[in-house]
Enzyme design. Structure first.
Site, short mmCIF file in Angstrom:
data_model
loop_
_atom_site.label_atom_id
_atom_site.label_comp_id
_atom_site.label_asym_id
_atom_site.label_seq_id
_atom_site.Cartn_x
_atom_site.Cartn_y
_atom_site.Cartn_z
N CYS A 90 0.85 -1.20 0.00
CA CYS A 90 0.00 0.00 0.00
C CYS A 90 0.89 1.26 0.00
O CYS A 90 1.88 1.33 0.73
CB CYS A 90 -0.90 0.00 1.23
SG CYS A 90 -2.02 1.41 1.26
N CYS B 60 0.67 4.48 7.02
CA CYS B 60 0.06 4.29 8.35
C CYS B 60 1.00 3.44 9.23
O CYS B 60 1.30 2.29 8.89
CB CYS B 60 -1.29 3.61 8.22
SG CYS B 60 -2.31 4.32 6.90
N CYS C 284 0.34 -0.25 10.28
CA CYS C 284 -0.21 -1.21 9.31
C CYS C 284 0.84 -2.12 8.66
O CYS C 284 1.79 -1.66 8.02
CB CYS C 284 -0.97 -0.46 8.23
SG CYS C 284 -1.83 -1.62 7.13
N CYS D 86 -17.14 -8.40 5.13
CA CYS D 86 -16.39 -7.16 4.95
C CYS D 86 -15.14 -7.43 4.11
O CYS D 86 -14.35 -8.32 4.45
CB CYS D 86 -15.95 -6.61 6.29
SG CYS D 86 -17.30 -6.39 7.44
N CYS E 128 -19.89 -5.09 3.23
CA CYS E 128 -19.11 -3.93 3.69
C CYS E 128 -17.80 -3.93 2.92
O CYS E 128 -17.25 -5.00 2.65
CB CYS E 128 -18.84 -4.03 5.19
SG CYS E 128 -17.81 -2.67 5.80
N CYS F 172 -19.28 2.97 8.46
CA CYS F 172 -18.56 2.22 9.49
C CYS F 172 -17.27 2.99 9.72
O CYS F 172 -16.43 3.08 8.82
CB CYS F 172 -18.28 0.80 8.99
SG CYS F 172 -17.21 -0.15 10.10
N ARG G 272 -18.07 -2.00 17.63
CA ARG G 272 -17.42 -3.30 17.38
C ARG G 272 -16.13 -3.46 18.17
O ARG G 272 -15.24 -2.61 18.12
CB ARG G 272 -17.11 -3.48 15.89
CG ARG G 272 -16.44 -4.82 15.60
CD ARG G 272 -16.22 -5.07 14.13
NE ARG G 272 -17.46 -5.09 13.40
CZ ARG G 272 -17.64 -4.53 12.19
NH1 ARG G 272 -16.64 -3.89 11.62
NH2 ARG G 272 -18.80 -4.60 11.60
N1 SAM Z 1 -6.59 0.72 3.01
C1 SAM Z 1 -7.87 1.03 3.47
C2 SAM Z 1 -7.86 2.17 4.44
O1 SAM Z 1 -6.95 2.32 5.23
O2 SAM Z 1 -8.81 2.94 4.42
C3 SAM Z 1 -8.60 -0.15 4.07
C4 SAM Z 1 -7.87 -1.21 4.84
S1 SAM Z 1 -7.16 -0.71 6.37
C5 SAM Z 1 -6.21 -2.11 6.79
C6 SAM Z 1 -8.53 -0.69 7.48
C7 SAM Z 1 -8.28 -0.33 8.92
O3 SAM Z 1 -7.67 -1.40 9.60
C8 SAM Z 1 -7.38 0.83 9.22
O4 SAM Z 1 -8.00 2.06 9.06
C9 SAM Z 1 -7.03 0.60 10.68
O5 SAM Z 1 -7.95 1.27 11.51
C10 SAM Z 1 -7.17 -0.92 10.83
N2 SAM Z 1 -5.85 -1.53 11.09
C11 SAM Z 1 -4.85 -1.71 10.21
N3 SAM Z 1 -3.78 -2.27 10.80
C12 SAM Z 1 -4.11 -2.46 12.10
C13 SAM Z 1 -3.41 -2.98 13.23
N4 SAM Z 1 -2.16 -3.41 13.13
N5 SAM Z 1 -4.05 -3.03 14.40
C14 SAM Z 1 -5.33 -2.58 14.51
N6 SAM Z 1 -6.03 -2.07 13.48
C15 SAM Z 1 -5.43 -2.00 12.29
FE1 SF4 Z 2 -2.81 1.18 3.39
FE2 SF4 Z 2 -2.82 -0.06 5.70
FE3 SF4 Z 2 -3.05 2.57 5.65
FE4 SF4 Z 2 -5.10 1.00 4.77
S1 SF4 Z 2 -4.32 1.14 6.84
S2 SF4 Z 2 -4.25 2.84 3.80
S3 SF4 Z 2 -3.92 -0.70 3.91
S4 SF4 Z 2 -1.27 1.38 4.96
#
Ligand code: SAM
Ligand code: SF4
Ligand code: DTB
Length: 377
Positions: free
Chosen positions: A71, A75, A78, A115, A146, A206, A278
């Site tokens: 990606c 973040c 992530c 989802c 979702c 959500c 949730r």
């Molecule tokens: N890429 C898209 C986005 O960020 O909008 C969708 C997928 S992203 C993985 C969805 C959500 O997963 C993130 O916004 C975050 O809140 C949650 N998430 C990701 N990694 C995580 C982690 N290590 N622990 C807890 N929540 C996590």
């Molecule tokens: Fe990309 Fe992970 Fe951020 Fe979603 S949460 S935008 S998958 S880096």
């Protein structure tokens, strides 16, 4: 610590009258809820919860990563960010048939919502057509749908809604003040704009966040304030406990005290009385007692199935045992979600009824055991 007077506790409780839906909470009012004695906070959250929901029903969703890794966003929590080396294999967008197969399996296991998540900044045009087909096919199984695909503009949101997407997940993740410490490649305003586009297109929202990322208590209050300011409130509010993945910048962040996490669930319940809250990522790292407290605090939705997106979740069997132990049952999908009824959907309805009967039977057995114990005593 000086004991809080009964009057001051009562005053704080009047800040959140039972079940009233408000959008104008100040951070100070929210902090006052966080500061309540734990028992008072949970009692109040239970009252609000019971005014709006069956307290023993839990909505059950299953997650699938439809496009994994690489990606472009940064973040810090992530495992799928291309900026960090977490050893995660990348996968292209899954084929529609593969997704439908997984959705069918989730339905068979007892999920009512499916989802689908993609590691994108936002969906590309050619991918969106495939994704729209996924929505149509999964919906035809009688499941609620979702998706979480990153940022969407008004046109994309409109097309997803038209395909029948019920919910769009896009998290605010943390407070506006702490946000810059966690993500630099998209702004808080970008996120709010996507949520606006989703709402305008007529889909359910959500949106939630992650706790345990090294944020201050005030950040947790400010995150919940931002969510509660959305009008209407998001129908679904995922509260994730950070899953610390080796290779991400947050891998060694200090653990959040589980009691603080439960407080945040209770406050979310009070601020957004009619929303599903949730108990989201992080359950695998929680013991049963913490999860039970989260349900007591007003959580009424979970991810169910052995996998979240790329990390693990409690085994389905373990969750069924936890539900039976706590006398919880899966929430039955509202009639409107079944109006697209096909044979598959009817099967789903039967399955849900069977799950409810199974939980009720487990409860009866426990009640008999207790009565027997009492008679022996
Ligand atoms: N890429 C898209 C986005 O960020 O909008 C969708 C997928 S992203 C993985 C969805 C959500 O997963 C993130 O916004 C975050 O809140 C949650 N998430 C990701 N990694 C995580 C982690 N290590 N622990 C807890 N929540 C996590
Ligand atoms: Fe990309 Fe992970 Fe951020 Fe979603 S949460 S935008 S998958 S880096
Ligand atoms: C949400 O708030 N949590 C889910 C879902 N929305 C998409 C994702 C959790 C991901 C946890 C880390 C992983 O498995 O990759």
């Amino acid at each position: 610590m000086p004991p809080a007077s009964h009057e001051s506790r009562a005053a704080s409780l009047t800040l959140a009258s039972r079940g009233e839906v408000r959008h104008d909470w100040t951070v100070e009012e929210i902090e006052a809820l966080f500061a309540l004695p734990f028992n008072d906070l949970l009692f109040h959250a239970q009252q609000v919860h019971r005014a709006h929901f069956d307290p023993n029903a839990v909505q059950v969703s299953t997650l699938l990563s439809i496009k994994t890794g690489a990606c472009p966003e940064d973040c810090k929590y992530c495992p799928q960010s291309g900026h960090y080396n977490t050893g995660l294999g990348k996968e292209k967008l899954l084929e529609v048939e593969k997704v439908v197969e997984q959705a069918r399996a989730a339905r068979k296991a007892g999920a009512s919502r499916f989802c689908m998540g993609a590691a994108w900044k936002s969906p590309r045009e050619k991918d969106l057509d495939v994704v729209l087909e996924m929505v149509r096919r999964v919906k035809a199984l009688g499941l609620e749908t979702c998706m979480t695909l990153g940022m969407v503009d008004t046109d994309q949101a409109g097309r997803l809604a038209e395909a029948g997407l019920d919910y769009y997940n896009h998290n605010l993740d943390t407070s506006p003040e702490y946000y810059g410490e966690i993500i630099t490649t998209r702004t808080y305003a970008d996120r709010l704009e996507t949520l606006g586009n989703v709402r305008e297109a007529g889909m359910k929202v959500c949106s939630g966040g992650i706790l345990g990322m090294g944020e201050a208590p005030r950040d947790r209050a400010a995150l919940l304030q931002q969510l509660a300011r959305l009008e209407p409130h998001p129908e679904s509010v995922p509260i994730n406990m950070l899953v610390k993945v080796p290779g991400t910048p947050l891998e060694d962040v200090e653990d959040l005290d589980p009691i603080e996490f439960i407080r945040a669930i209770a406050v979310a319940r009070i601020l957004m009385p009619a929303s599903h809250v949730r108990l989201s990522a992080g359950r695998e790292q929680m013991n049963e007692s913490t999860q039970a407290l989260a349900f007591l605090a007003g959580a009424n939705s979970i991810f169910y199935g052995d996998q979240l997106l790329t990390t693990s979740n409690p085994q389905a069997e373990q969750d069924r045992a936890l539900f039976a132990k706590l006398g919880l049952h899966p929430e039955v999908v509202e009639k409107s979600a079944r109006e697209t009824c096909t044979d598959d959907a009817r099967q789903q309805a039967e399955l849900e009824a069977a799950l409810v009967r199974r939980s009720a039977a487990a409860l009866d057995a426990r009640a008999t055991e207790l009565a027997y114990d009492a008679a022996q005593a």
